[in-house]
Design an enzyme around this catalytic site. Structure first.
Site, PDB file in Angstrom:
ATOM      1  N   VAL A 109       0.844  -1.184   0.000  1.00  5.45           N
ATOM      2  CA  VAL A 109       0.000   0.000   0.000  1.00  5.45           C
ATOM      3  C   VAL A 109       0.889   1.247   0.000  1.00  5.45           C
ATOM      4  CG1 VAL A 109      -2.025  -1.072   1.031  1.00  5.45           C
ATOM      5  CG2 VAL A 109      -0.244  -0.159   2.508  1.00  5.45           C
ATOM      6  N   THR A 110       0.282   2.418  -0.182  1.00  2.00           N
ATOM      7  CA  THR A 110       1.015   3.625  -0.548  1.00  2.00           C
ATOM      8  C   THR A 110       1.964   4.150   0.519  1.00  2.00           C
ATOM      9  OG1 THR A 110      -0.722   4.290  -2.086  1.00  2.00           O
ATOM     10  CG2 THR A 110       0.736   6.025  -1.274  1.00  2.00           C
ATOM     11  N   PHE A 111       1.460   4.424   1.716  1.00  2.00           N
ATOM     12  CA  PHE A 111       2.309   5.085   2.706  1.00  2.00           C
ATOM     13  C   PHE A 111       3.483   4.218   3.169  1.00  2.00           C
ATOM     14  CE2 PHE A 111      -0.241   8.661   2.538  1.00  2.00           C
ATOM     15  CZ  PHE A 111       0.144   9.631   3.461  1.00  2.00           C
ATOM     16  N   HIS A 141       6.016   4.145   0.087  1.00  2.59           N
ATOM     17  CA  HIS A 141       6.710   5.392  -0.232  1.00  2.59           C
ATOM     18  C   HIS A 141       7.756   5.720   0.834  1.00  2.59           C
ATOM     19  CE1 HIS A 141       3.888   6.366  -3.510  1.00  2.59           C
ATOM     20  NE2 HIS A 141       4.870   7.162  -3.910  1.00  2.59           N
TER      21      HIS A 141
END
Length: 649
Positions: free
Chosen positions: A208-210, A213
């Site tokens: 997933v994104t957080f 990143h």
């Protein structure tokens, strides 16, 4: 008597002379002289012998000195013994001088060795990042000895303006590497096939994104940097992290590790970060020079202008590390799925963004100064009403205090419900469901505890990091393309499940793969590297800037391994699609008129693939090999046509 004649006086003188024996007199004088000299010499020899015995020098044996008093007199005795004594003294002096010279040489060699070792150790420490630049906390009295990291930077020029080596990193959220095609993404396809790239990059779990990143920024797995999900509960503080809540989620207590913009700042580099998750967190003295807050409505044109305007900044304020976040493909994938005219249009748009930045670099004559790295955080899988797992059919959520994650679920039981009891209850429910009509869904989800989580996730257990308290003790993980929800939530969706595209699944699955391509002076053109985990990107960025990174989970020191010529993808795209994708008969693209038909689960082209003609992996490698061969031929021709025939690099 007064009349003594001269003759009488002469006779008296003759008488006196006649009484004096000159020969005997002279002989006596000489004997006395010889005797005195002999006595003096004997005394000197005795003293020398006595002195020699006291010092025990031993340069000549005592027997070599002739005992003159015990020997018959000889005209040569004194001369011979004096020469021997003098020769022994000279030998002694010569040997002492040799000893002094030897000791002096050893001392010089020792000093030079210590100095050389100190220099060598210093170079090694600096090379492997064990020496870190000043953190600015020294007092004013020692500023003269504080190293200036800026002074060590390489100064370059584009012909009119000075520049420092610069790296631009662009993240295309949700961009799968198989989205790349020469028709829809020609600029990125050119980098992918002719510049520096990997077939794909593995995201971290959960995909997933957080978490990903921040992994890209720190080189740490989520359980090592603390952002273990987009939402999660911390039992230590009793607080919940929610990436939608800036007031809470931007507090430094959640964010561990050292992001690359902080590393660059510590090394005297200026940084500009555009909307990258985690960049808005207060970093004290290590904050980026420029930080742009997240704005989901910002146009791609504005993003291009922002990046290029940073390159046009004055030399004294221009950032050398630029990071930009682009959510376009992720947003389209969630709303419309992974195929169709909307995703195709999005691919064209983000490729235009990359192309515009590359064109801007060329227009500024910065191709030999600026590196461009394009990555993504994860892939995307299409959802379907036929691929739903109802969580409340498995276990009642009333037994759990918190649920973390989505579309997978982390479950935290109430205190009265032990982890073991809840885990066994889920297994028992699984056995019960296996006798029912929807038993097929059992094949598409797994249940884990933190102790049984697969090691390849690097999430929990022995392979996890220091923030495992933030990881729920039980996890239900569906396969990519399948999703978990409740009957009540599905009813709220009017029995049409959305979002139409999801991620967060097994990070090694083909549909979850991420993108990595690069171009610039640091990245040799025509180079293919092996697939790698995204924890390696941190060191890659640091090396492109000429700085050493903080400790991290990367293992390649910024240099991925070259791709073997006979490399074959063990799980090629399309070989592990969701089963019901075979039931999707066809999808027409009104934008370009192309059609993708899927009638057999064994086919490698599925409804999950972008609607465009794409080359197979074999064709891709053939194309890359031909490209490399052409580059080598052109290079050799250039060498042969040079005026001096010299090799110019």
């Amino acid at each position: 008597m007064d009349d003594i004649s001269l003759r009488d006086l002469e006779n008296d003188e003759d008488d006196i002379t006649g009484d004096y024996d000159a020969r005997n007199y002279d002989r006596q004088i000489l004997l006395q002289h010889d005797l005195s000299e002999k006595l003096i010499t004997d005394e000197s020899i005795r003293r020398s012998r006595k002195k020699q015995q006291k010092k025990s020098v031993g340069f000549a044996p005592e027997s070599s000195y002739r005992r003159i008093n015990d020997q018959p007199e000889s005209d040569n005795d004194i001369e011979v013994d004096a020469e021997l004594h003098l020769r022994n003294l000279k030998t002694k002096k010569r040997r002492l001088n040799c000893l002094k010279g030897f000791l002096f040489s050893v001392l010089c060699i020792l000093i030079l060795s210590i100095f050389g070792a100190a220099v060598y150790v210093g170079v090694l420490k600096n090379k492997f990042g064990l020496l870190h630049p000043s953190d600015g906390k020294q007092g004013q009295d020692d500023t003269s000895t504080t190293p200036d990291p800026v002074a060590a930077k390489t100064l370059l020029s584009n012909g009119t303006t000075n520049y420092y080596p610069t790296t631009i990193c662009i993240s295309l959220d949700g961009f799968r590497p198989d989205y790349l095609t020469p028709e829809l993404t020609p600029a990125m396809w050119e980098i992918f096939t002719a510049e520096y790239s990997a077939p794909f990059m593995y995201p971290s779990f959960p995909s997933v994104t957080f978490p990903n990143h921040y992994t890209l920024a720190t080189g740490l797995y989520p359980s090592a940097h603390g952002i273990v999900g987009n939402t999660f509960f911390d039992p230590v503080t009793g607080e919940e992290f929610d990436y939608h809540n800036d007031t809470s989620s931007l507090q430094p207590k959640w964010w561990g590790g050292e992001p690359v913009w902080a590393t660059a700042t510590k090394n005297g580099l200026r940084t500009g970060v555009h909307m990258w998750p985690g960049s808005e967190v207060p970093w004290g003295n290590s904050e980026p020079e420029y930080v742009d807050e997240y704005n989901g409505k910002e146009t791609l044109t504005h993003k291009v202008d922002r990046v290029l305007n940073w390159l046009d900044e004055d030399f004294t304020t221009r950032p050398e590390l630029i990071m930009a976040y682009v959510p376009t493909i992720d947003s389209i994938g969630h709303k419309y799925g992974t195929s169709g005219p909307q995703i195709n249009q999005g691919l064209v748009q983000v490729d235009g963004l990359v192309s515009s930045i590359l064109d801007g670099i060329v227009a500024r004559n910065l191709s030999s100064i600026v590196n461009v790295v394009v990555v993504s955080d994860h892939g995307m899988a299409s959802t379907s009403n036929d691929r739903i797992i109802f969580l409340d059919d498995i276990i009642s959520l009333d037994a759990f205090e918190h649920t973390d994650g989505w579309p997978l679920f982390g479950l935290r039981p109430f205190a009265e419900n032990t982890t073991e009891a809840m885990y066994n209850a889920i297994l028992q429910a699984r056995d019960t469901i296996s006798t029912q009509d929807n038993a097929d869904s059992l094949k598409h989800w797994q249940v884990y505890t933190t102790d049984t989580m697969p090691a390849e996730y690097h999430f929990a257990g022995s392979s996890g990091g220091m923030y495992q308290d933030r990881i729920a003790p039980i996890w239900l993980v569906p396969e990519p393309g399948w999703t978990m929800t409740t009957h009540a939530r599905f009813k709220e969706m009017h029995y049409d499940y959305h979002p139409k595209g999801l991620h967060g699944f097994n990070n090694t699955h083909p549909l979850m793969r991420a993108l990595f391509i690069a171009t610039g002076p640091h990245f040799p053109a025509g180079t293919s590297v092996e697939p790698f985990y995204n924890v390696e990107l941190y060191d890659i960025l640091c090396k492109s800037l000429g700085i050493n990174g903080a400790p991290n989970n990367g293992t390649m020191a910024g240099y991925p391994k070259l791709l073997p010529e006979n490399w074959i993808d063990p799980y090629p795209f399309g070989s592990a699609m969701p089963d019901s994708a075979a039931n999707e008969s066809s999808t027409s693209n009104e934008s370009d008129g192309s059609t993708s038909t899927v009638s057999d689960p064994e086919q490698t082209t599925t409804a999950d693939a972008p609607q465009s003609s794409s080359t197979t992996w074999m064709a891709y490698f053939e194309d890359r090999l031909n490209n490399l061969t052409s580059s080598i031929d052109a290079w050799l021709d250039k060498i042969g046509n040079s005026d001096d025939g010299a090799l110019r690099l």
